[in-house]
Scaffold this active site. Structure first.
Site, mmCIF file in Angstrom:
data_model
loop_
_atom_site.group_PDB
_atom_site.id
_atom_site.type_symbol
_atom_site.label_atom_id
_atom_site.label_comp_id
_atom_site.label_asym_id
_atom_site.label_seq_id
_atom_site.Cartn_x
_atom_site.Cartn_y
_atom_site.Cartn_z
ATOM 1 C CG ASN A 61 -4.056 5.363 3.407
ATOM 2 O OD1 ASN A 61 -4.932 4.906 2.676
ATOM 3 N ND2 ASN A 61 -3.025 4.646 3.816
ATOM 4 C CD GLU A 62 -3.191 8.012 7.327
ATOM 5 O OE1 GLU A 62 -2.018 8.148 6.904
ATOM 6 O OE2 GLU A 62 -3.796 6.925 7.295
ATOM 7 C CG ASP A 76 -0.713 12.669 22.642
ATOM 8 O OD1 ASP A 76 -0.535 13.536 23.526
ATOM 9 O OD2 ASP A 76 -0.421 11.466 22.799
ATOM 10 C CG ASP A 79 -2.106 -0.956 1.040
ATOM 11 O OD1 ASP A 79 -2.317 -1.429 -0.087
ATOM 12 O OD2 ASP A 79 -2.795 -1.217 2.036
ATOM 13 N N GLY A 80 2.017 1.203 0.667
ATOM 14 C CA GLY A 80 2.914 2.355 0.668
ATOM 15 C C GLY A 80 3.404 2.705 -0.721
ATOM 16 C CB ALA A 86 -3.580 10.533 23.707
ATOM 17 N NE ARG A 135 -7.318 22.824 27.173
ATOM 18 C CZ ARG A 135 -8.450 23.505 27.032
ATOM 19 N NH1 ARG A 135 -9.576 22.844 26.730
ATOM 20 N NH2 ARG A 135 -8.470 24.813 27.182
#
Length: 264
Positions: A122-123, A150, A45-46, A185, A148
């Protein structure tokens, strides 16, 4: 038909790339890296992500085919043992075009600097260079929450099985014109609150991130990591463009999911 082949770069992928190129040229197809009608990606996929970004300005004229030489890929329909069948299909058969939605990333800057636009297959993620990430999130031009934590991840449906899934996001069928916003997170206590769940936005909705304190951010677009300074806002939405895959055989999306995450 004009074609190009992109390889992962290891010995097996390079050998398959040369074999595909030779076979297709023997069938009379023209090798053209600049303006291909079809791009064959050999690797994972990369490798296909690199091919997508290499030809992102030709999405209305170029289709993609994936051959995986490692673990099963979500963008690869073919395995090395099927090269002869693939070459024959490309040379003699018409393909079924399958289109997947893309993510548009628009970064605007303080002091009226020129905005920057990217397309992601992808993102895209956003993180602070240092300190706690604090960002106001607007959906359809209305304030939704102050996040708030990561960072944040915005994924396409086809990218929902990648980093988005690792963050606890939902797997979304790529036929749905949508994007997904997933938290990294988040900080939740008596003072600070976030929704705490992934948000799936339809194609006509826009999500805008507005910095609260920091102005410098690390923004990823698929495999690219980019430092942007003096950021005023980052806008995400379903792009007008789509990626087009040349499908010569059926390979249902949910079978890919099963084979990648459940099957032994």
């Amino acid at each position: 038909m004009k074609f190009a082949v992109r390889s992962k770069g290891n010995a097996e992928s390079n050998a398959l790339m040369l074999k595909i190129r030779t076979y297709l040229q023997d069938f009379g197809l023209v090798y053209d890296e600049a303006q291909p009608d079809i791009v064959i990606s050999v690797g994972g996929d990369g490798t296909l992500l690199y091919a997508f970004h290499r030809y992102s300005s030709r999405l209305d004229r170029t289709a993609f085919v994936g051959v995986h030489t490692g673990h099963l890929g979500f963008y690869a329909d073919w395995v090395p043992e099927e090269i002869e069948a693939l070459v024959d299909a490309i040379a003699h058969k018409s393909y079924e075009p399958v289109e997947y939605p893309l993510l548009e990333v628009m970064i605007r800057y303080e002091h009226g600097g020129k905005e920057t636009r990217y397309l992601a297959l992808n993102e895209s993620t956003v993180k602070c260079v240092e300190g706690t990430f604090v960002m106001d999130i607007e959906i359809r031009e209305r304030h939704f929450e102050r996040f708030r934590g990561d960072g944040l991840c915005v994924a396409t449906p086809s990218g929902s099985t990648a980093y988005n899934k690792a963050l606890g996001g939902a797997i979304v069928h790529p036929s749905l014109q949508s994007i997904q916003l997933t938290e990294m997170a988040s900080i939740n206590n008596k003072v600070f609150r976030t929704i705490g769940s992934p948000l799936i936005l339809p194609g006509h909705h826009t999500c805008v991130l507005k910095p609260v304190r920091q102005k410098d951010f690390l923004v990823t677009v698929d495999h690219l990591t980019l430092l942007h300074k003096d950021v005023k806002s980052i806008q995400y939405r379903v792009a007008k463009e789509k990626i087009r895959f040349a499908r010569f055989k059926t390979f249902p999306f949910w079978k890919r999911v099963h084979d990648s995450f459940i099957s032994d």
